[in-house]
Design a protein around this motif. Structure first.
Motif, PDB file in Angstrom:
ATOM      1  N   THR A   1       6.984   6.620 -11.636  1.00  0.00           N
ATOM      2  CA  THR A   1       5.964   7.046 -10.688  1.00  0.00           C
ATOM      3  C   THR A   1       4.685   6.285 -10.991  1.00  0.00           C
ATOM      4  N   VAL A   2       4.147   5.636  -9.973  1.00  0.00           N
ATOM      5  CA  VAL A   2       2.981   4.761 -10.144  1.00  0.00           C
ATOM      6  C   VAL A   2       1.755   5.422  -9.511  1.00  0.00           C
ATOM      7  N   PRO A   3       0.663   5.567 -10.261  1.00  0.00           N
ATOM      8  CA  PRO A   3      -0.559   6.155  -9.698  1.00  0.00           C
ATOM      9  C   PRO A   3      -1.264   5.193  -8.760  1.00  0.00           C
ATOM     10  N   LEU A   4      -1.962   5.745  -7.785  1.00  0.00           N
ATOM     11  CA  LEU A   4      -2.701   4.933  -6.820  1.00  0.00           C
ATOM     12  C   LEU A   4      -4.195   5.080  -7.070  1.00  0.00           C
ATOM     13  N   SER A   5      -4.854   3.966  -7.299  1.00  0.00           N
ATOM     14  CA  SER A   5      -6.311   3.981  -7.418  1.00  0.00           C
ATOM     15  C   SER A   5      -6.909   4.284  -6.048  1.00  0.00           C
ATOM     16  N   THR A   6      -8.200   4.518  -6.022  1.00  0.00           N
ATOM     17  CA  THR A   6      -8.877   4.768  -4.740  1.00  0.00           C
ATOM     18  C   THR A   6      -8.687   3.588  -3.793  1.00  0.00           C
ATOM     19  N   ARG A   7      -8.779   2.385  -4.327  1.00  0.00           N
ATOM     20  CA  ARG A   7      -8.601   1.187  -3.513  1.00  0.00           C
ATOM     21  C   ARG A   7      -7.169   1.076  -3.006  1.00  0.00           C
TER      22      ARG A   7
ATOM     23  N   TRP B   1       8.179   5.709   2.865  1.00  0.00           N
ATOM     24  CA  TRP B   1       7.103   6.689   3.032  1.00  0.00           C
ATOM     25  C   TRP B   1       7.454   8.021   2.374  1.00  0.00           C
ATOM     26  N   ASP B   2       8.738   8.361   2.342  1.00  0.00           N
ATOM     27  CA  ASP B   2       9.158   9.619   1.709  1.00  0.00           C
ATOM     28  C   ASP B   2       8.798   9.663   0.231  1.00  0.00           C
ATOM     29  N   ASN B   3       8.627   8.479  -0.377  1.00  0.00           N
ATOM     30  CA  ASN B   3       8.306   8.424  -1.801  1.00  0.00           C
ATOM     31  C   ASN B   3       6.823   8.200  -2.074  1.00  0.00           C
ATOM     32  N   VAL B   4       6.023   8.237  -0.993  1.00  0.00           N
ATOM     33  CA  VAL B   4       4.571   8.104  -1.132  1.00  0.00           C
ATOM     34  C   VAL B   4       3.947   9.490  -1.019  1.00  0.00           C
ATOM     35  N   ASP B   5       3.202   9.895  -2.033  1.00  0.00           N
ATOM     36  CA  ASP B   5       2.517  11.190  -2.014  1.00  0.00           C
ATOM     37  C   ASP B   5       1.018  10.917  -1.973  1.00  0.00           C
ATOM     38  N   LEU B   6       0.459  11.001  -0.764  1.00  0.00           N
ATOM     39  CA  LEU B   6      -0.958  10.681  -0.597  1.00  0.00           C
ATOM     40  C   LEU B   6      -1.845  11.712  -1.285  1.00  0.00           C
ATOM     41  N   LYS B   7      -1.416  12.963  -1.325  1.00  0.00           N
ATOM     42  CA  LYS B   7      -2.224  13.997  -1.980  1.00  0.00           C
ATOM     43  C   LYS B   7      -2.237  13.816  -3.492  1.00  0.00           C
TER      44      LYS B   7
ATOM     45  N   ALA C   1      -5.656   1.229   0.881  1.00  0.00           N
ATOM     46  CA  ALA C   1      -4.804   0.164   1.412  1.00  0.00           C
ATOM     47  C   ALA C   1      -3.548   0.723   2.052  1.00  0.00           C
ATOM     48  N   ILE C   2      -2.922   1.696   1.415  1.00  0.00           N
ATOM     49  CA  ILE C   2      -1.677   2.223   1.962  1.00  0.00           C
ATOM     50  C   ILE C   2      -1.949   3.102   3.176  1.00  0.00           C
ATOM     51  N   ARG C   3      -3.100   3.735   3.221  1.00  0.00           N
ATOM     52  CA  ARG C   3      -3.463   4.534   4.394  1.00  0.00           C
ATOM     53  C   ARG C   3      -3.747   3.656   5.611  1.00  0.00           C
ATOM     54  N   ALA C   4      -4.057   2.380   5.344  1.00  0.00           N
ATOM     55  CA  ALA C   4      -4.344   1.454   6.440  1.00  0.00           C
ATOM     56  C   ALA C   4      -3.082   0.964   7.131  1.00  0.00           C
ATOM     57  N   VAL C   5      -1.921   1.209   6.515  1.00  0.00           N
ATOM     58  CA  VAL C   5      -0.649   0.836   7.141  1.00  0.00           C
ATOM     59  C   VAL C   5      -0.289   1.937   8.133  1.00  0.00           C
ATOM     60  N   PRO C   6      -0.072   1.617   9.416  1.00  0.00           N
ATOM     61  CA  PRO C   6       0.018   2.629  10.464  1.00  0.00           C
ATOM     62  C   PRO C   6       1.147   3.654  10.369  1.00  0.00           C
TER      63      PRO C   6
ATOM     64  N   ASN D   1       6.837   6.611   8.635  1.00  0.00           N
ATOM     65  CA  ASN D   1       8.274   6.898   8.661  1.00  0.00           C
ATOM     66  C   ASN D   1       9.034   5.672   8.164  1.00  0.00           C
ATOM     67  N   GLY D   2      10.138   5.903   7.475  1.00  0.00           N
ATOM     68  CA  GLY D   2      10.950   4.798   6.989  1.00  0.00           C
ATOM     69  C   GLY D   2      10.228   3.996   5.930  1.00  0.00           C
ATOM     70  N   LYS D   3      10.380   2.670   5.974  1.00  0.00           N
ATOM     71  CA  LYS D   3       9.728   1.802   5.002  1.00  0.00           C
ATOM     72  C   LYS D   3       8.247   1.653   5.322  1.00  0.00           C
ATOM     73  N   VAL D   4       7.454   1.522   4.273  1.00  0.00           N
ATOM     74  CA  VAL D   4       6.020   1.299   4.463  1.00  0.00           C
ATOM     75  C   VAL D   4       5.796  -0.061   5.116  1.00  0.00           C
ATOM     76  N   PHE D   5       6.499  -1.079   4.612  1.00  0.00           N
ATOM     77  CA  PHE D   5       6.403  -2.432   5.170  1.00  0.00           C
ATOM     78  C   PHE D   5       7.735  -2.744   5.861  1.00  0.00           C
ATOM     79  N   THR D   6       7.710  -2.737   7.184  1.00  0.00           N
ATOM     80  CA  THR D   6       8.950  -2.745   7.951  1.00  0.00           C
ATOM     81  C   THR D   6       9.549  -4.124   8.191  1.00  0.00           C
ATOM     82  N   ASP D   7       8.756  -5.189   8.037  1.00  0.00           N
ATOM     83  CA  ASP D   7       9.309  -6.534   8.242  1.00  0.00           C
ATOM     84  C   ASP D   7      10.334  -6.865   7.153  1.00  0.00           C
TER      85      ASP D   7
END
Length: 225
Positions: free
Chosen positions: A142-148, A120-126, A152-157, A160-166
């Protein structure tokens, strides 16, 4: 992988060309030619390092055997209706993050390993970007995020830490189960989503340099395919 085989418990000077050729033949019955080529290349690097840098009196057995020919490059794309069916199965999965994971794969061309190690530290939503400090080819990007993708990434609760924790194995198993439920062809692999994403970037009108900056490909031949 190699450490889990019979080679893992052998001393270097006991790993002869005959031993490695038997290892090669055994693995070819289990995995693809390209996987075996990668494993043999890794094994070769180990022996070269031992001989050139660490002073071990060993020869490289990989140089004395036949290397499998490369397999045919994959050309699998999502067929009409497959994306919708796959995403519906992912949305119904008990792994609540799976839908977001697949959308991000198709939108960003990130590799599976890059996705599951994203912090999450490497995700810049703004700024709508994901920064990848450690990639397969050793070059951060650095990879740009489309609107879609942003949705999708905002839907992950968690944030903190990893975006995908499993664990990666658990995530792969969840994807495999959703793929089976979706009715999409069993020949589809997660990495095919990266190929799909790269192809879509070209279809949107991006040039090879722009696509390479997003996907991390440094070879024009790979981008051409």
């Amino acid at each position: 992988q190699i450490a889990r085989t019979s080679l893992g418990s052998m001393q270097l000077d006991k790993i002869t060309s005959e031993v490695v050729s038997k290892y090669r033949d055994g693995r070819l019955r289990e995995v693809s030619n390209n996987t075996v080529r990668l494993e043999l290349a890794f094994l070769s690097v180990v022996f070269e390092q031992c001989a050139k840098e660490w002073g071990y009196k060993v020869s490289n057995p990989v140089k004395q055997i036949r290397i499998p020919k490369p397999g045919k490059p994959r050309q699998r794309r999502l067929r009409p209706g497959e994306e919708e069916a796959l995403l519906a199965a992912c949305a119904a999965s008990s792994a609540t993050y799976l839908h977001s994971l697949v959308v991000l794969a198709v939108e960003t061309a990130l590799r599976f390993g890059e996705l599951v190690s994203t912090m999450w530290d490497n995700v810049d939503l703004k700024a709508r970007t994901i920064y990848l400090p450690d990639t397969k080819n050793g070059h951060p990007r650095t990879v740009p995020l489309s609107t879609r993708a942003l949705g999708a990434i905002r839907a992950v609760p968690s944030e903190n830490g990893k975006v995908f924790t499993d664990k990666p194995g658990t995530i792969r198993a969840a994807f495999g189960a959703a793929l089976k439920r979706s009715g999409v062809g069993a020949d589809l692999r997660f990495h095919d989503l990266r190929h799909e994403a790269v192809t879509r970037l070209f279809e949107k009108g991006l040039n090879p340099i722009e696509v390479g900056m997003i996907s991390g490909h440094r070879s024009m031949s790979m981008l051409q395919r």
